[in-house]
Design a protein around this motif. Structure first.
Motif, PDB file in Angstrom:
ATOM      1  N   ILE A   1       0.841  -1.194   0.000  1.00  5.74           N
ATOM      2  CA  ILE A   1       0.000   0.000   0.000  1.00  5.74           C
ATOM      3  C   ILE A   1       0.879   1.249   0.000  1.00  5.74           C
ATOM      4  O   ILE A   1       0.802   2.071  -0.902  1.00  5.74           O
ATOM      5  N   LEU A   2       1.709   1.404   1.012  1.00  3.53           N
ATOM      6  CA  LEU A   2       2.693   2.491   1.052  1.00  3.53           C
ATOM      7  C   LEU A   2       4.052   1.860   0.763  1.00  3.53           C
ATOM      8  O   LEU A   2       4.735   1.392   1.663  1.00  3.53           O
ATOM      9  N   LYS A   3       4.423   1.868  -0.476  1.00  2.49           N
ATOM     10  CA  LYS A   3       5.594   1.105  -0.914  1.00  2.49           C
ATOM     11  C   LYS A   3       6.926   1.648  -0.425  1.00  2.49           C
ATOM     12  O   LYS A   3       7.933   0.966  -0.513  1.00  2.49           O
ATOM     13  N   ASP A   4       6.940   2.870   0.116  1.00  2.00           N
ATOM     14  CA  ASP A   4       8.202   3.429   0.600  1.00  2.00           C
ATOM     15  C   ASP A   4       8.540   2.987   2.016  1.00  2.00           C
ATOM     16  O   ASP A   4       9.609   3.301   2.523  1.00  2.00           O
ATOM     17  N   ARG A   5       7.641   2.244   2.673  1.00  2.00           N
ATOM     18  CA  ARG A   5       7.901   1.777   4.032  1.00  2.00           C
ATOM     19  C   ARG A   5       8.861   0.589   4.013  1.00  2.00           C
ATOM     20  O   ARG A   5       8.808  -0.245   3.108  1.00  2.00           O
ATOM     21  N   PRO A   6       9.736   0.494   5.015  1.00  2.00           N
ATOM     22  CA  PRO A   6      10.649  -0.648   5.076  1.00  2.00           C
ATOM     23  C   PRO A   6       9.901  -1.950   5.349  1.00  2.00           C
ATOM     24  O   PRO A   6       8.878  -1.970   6.032  1.00  2.00           O
ATOM     25  N   ARG A   7      10.444  -3.021   4.845  1.00  2.00           N
ATOM     26  CA  ARG A   7       9.838  -4.344   5.005  1.00  2.00           C
ATOM     27  C   ARG A   7       9.822  -4.789   6.467  1.00  2.00           C
ATOM     28  O   ARG A   7       8.870  -5.414   6.925  1.00  2.00           O
ATOM     29  N   ASP A   8      10.882  -4.458   7.223  1.00  2.00           N
ATOM     30  CA  ASP A   8      10.984  -4.975   8.589  1.00  2.00           C
ATOM     31  C   ASP A   8      10.005  -4.337   9.566  1.00  2.00           C
ATOM     32  O   ASP A   8       9.849  -4.823  10.684  1.00  2.00           O
ATOM     33  N   ILE A   9       9.293  -3.271   9.184  1.00  2.00           N
ATOM     34  CA  ILE A   9       8.303  -2.668  10.082  1.00  2.00           C
ATOM     35  C   ILE A   9       6.882  -2.866   9.574  1.00  2.00           C
ATOM     36  O   ILE A   9       5.932  -2.327  10.148  1.00  2.00           O
ATOM     37  N   THR A  10       6.695  -3.655   8.516  1.00  2.00           N
ATOM     38  CA  THR A  10       5.386  -3.828   7.890  1.00  2.00           C
ATOM     39  C   THR A  10       4.715  -5.104   8.377  1.00  2.00           C
ATOM     40  O   THR A  10       5.317  -6.178   8.364  1.00  2.00           O
ATOM     41  N   TYR A  11       3.454  -4.963   8.792  1.00  2.00           N
ATOM     42  CA  TYR A  11       2.642  -6.089   9.253  1.00  2.00           C
ATOM     43  C   TYR A  11       1.317  -6.046   8.514  1.00  2.00           C
ATOM     44  O   TYR A  11       0.742  -4.982   8.310  1.00  2.00           O
ATOM     45  N   ARG A  12       0.820  -7.230   8.110  1.00  2.00           N
ATOM     46  CA  ARG A  12      -0.382  -7.298   7.283  1.00  2.00           C
ATOM     47  C   ARG A  12      -1.403  -8.235   7.933  1.00  2.00           C
ATOM     48  O   ARG A  12      -1.045  -9.282   8.453  1.00  2.00           O
ATOM     49  N   PHE A  13      -2.666  -7.839   7.861  1.00  2.00           N
ATOM     50  CA  PHE A  13      -3.772  -8.657   8.343  1.00  2.00           C
ATOM     51  C   PHE A  13      -4.754  -8.839   7.198  1.00  2.00           C
ATOM     52  O   PHE A  13      -5.232  -7.868   6.624  1.00  2.00           O
ATOM     53  N   ARG A  14      -5.020 -10.097   6.861  1.00  2.00           N
ATOM     54  CA  ARG A  14      -5.919 -10.395   5.739  1.00  2.00           C
ATOM     55  C   ARG A  14      -7.298 -10.803   6.262  1.00  2.00           C
ATOM     56  O   ARG A  14      -7.402 -11.553   7.223  1.00  2.00           O
ATOM     57  N   THR A  15      -8.326 -10.302   5.588  1.00  2.00           N
ATOM     58  CA  THR A  15      -9.710 -10.695   5.884  1.00  2.00           C
ATOM     59  C   THR A  15     -10.423 -10.926   4.566  1.00  2.00           C
ATOM     60  O   THR A  15     -10.743  -9.980   3.854  1.00  2.00           O
TER      61      THR A  15
ATOM     62  N   VAL B   1      -5.190  -5.272   5.475  1.00  2.00           N
ATOM     63  CA  VAL B   1      -4.787  -4.019   6.104  1.00  2.00           C
ATOM     64  C   VAL B   1      -3.312  -4.128   6.436  1.00  2.00           C
ATOM     65  O   VAL B   1      -2.850  -5.175   6.888  1.00  2.00           O
ATOM     66  N   GLU B   2      -2.572  -3.059   6.206  1.00  2.00           N
ATOM     67  CA  GLU B   2      -1.156  -3.037   6.578  1.00  2.00           C
ATOM     68  C   GLU B   2      -0.930  -2.036   7.697  1.00  2.00           C
ATOM     69  O   GLU B   2      -1.521  -0.955   7.708  1.00  2.00           O
ATOM     70  N   PHE B   3      -0.086  -2.430   8.641  1.00  2.00           N
ATOM     71  CA  PHE B   3       0.337  -1.558   9.729  1.00  2.00           C
ATOM     72  C   PHE B   3       1.840  -1.379   9.631  1.00  2.00           C
ATOM     73  O   PHE B   3       2.561  -2.316   9.265  1.00  2.00           O
ATOM     74  N   TYR B   4       2.302  -0.184   9.977  1.00  2.00           N
ATOM     75  CA  TYR B   4       3.730   0.122   9.950  1.00  2.00           C
ATOM     76  C   TYR B   4       4.126   0.586  11.347  1.00  2.00           C
ATOM     77  O   TYR B   4       3.634   1.595  11.827  1.00  2.00           O
ATOM     78  N   VAL B   5       4.998  -0.153  12.001  1.00  2.00           N
ATOM     79  CA  VAL B   5       5.368   0.108  13.390  1.00  2.00           C
ATOM     80  C   VAL B   5       6.684   0.887  13.406  1.00  2.00           C
ATOM     81  O   VAL B   5       7.711   0.391  12.944  1.00  2.00           O
ATOM     82  N   HIS B   6       6.639   2.102  13.955  1.00  2.00           N
ATOM     83  CA  HIS B   6       7.809   2.973  14.012  1.00  2.00           C
ATOM     84  C   HIS B   6       8.237   3.197  15.456  1.00  2.00           C
ATOM     85  O   HIS B   6       7.398   3.238  16.359  1.00  2.00           O
ATOM     86  N   ASP B   7       9.517   3.377  15.663  1.00  2.00           N
ATOM     87  CA  ASP B   7      10.041   3.758  16.975  1.00  2.00           C
ATOM     88  C   ASP B   7       9.925   5.270  17.101  1.00  2.00           C
ATOM     89  O   ASP B   7      10.444   6.011  16.279  1.00  2.00           O
TER      90      ASP B   7
END
Length: 95
Positions: free
Chosen positions: A29-43, A48-54
């Motif tokens: 969805i937001l392709k500029d986000r790093p892979r290691d902070i991307t989490y996806r939930f399928r329904t 839905v994708e979540f991006y976890v930042h420090d």
């Protein structure tokens, strides 16, 4: 597609993994986000994708160039000092 900013990303990432989210996936969805902070939930047929930042990685916002309260305080102290010195000179001439 929310970005999650947290002081403890390790806890949030662990929670998302334990909750069944796909972890560290290629963002779509937001392709500029790093892979290691991307989490996806399928329904079903959506996801839905979540991006976890420090939160510590955020840059500090710049301070204001002019603070009215500081300027007013400085003007007040300056005026009081000028009045005190002026009063001292006036009393010295009278006596």
């Amino acid at each position: 597609m929310p970005d999650i900013y947290t002081p403890r990303p390790d806890i949030v990432m662990r929670f998302l993994k334990e909750a069944g989210f796909e972890s560290q996936v290629q963002p779509t969805i937001l392709k500029d986000r790093p892979r290691d902070i991307t989490y996806r939930f399928r329904t079903g047929d959506t996801y839905v994708e979540f991006y976890v930042h420090d939160i510590k990685a955020l840059p500090e916002p710049p301070g204001p160039l002019f603070e009215p309260a500081s300027a007013a305080g400085g003007a007040l102290v300056g005026a009081a000092l000028t009045a005190a010195v002026g009063w001292w000179f006036v009393r010295r001439r009278i006596v």
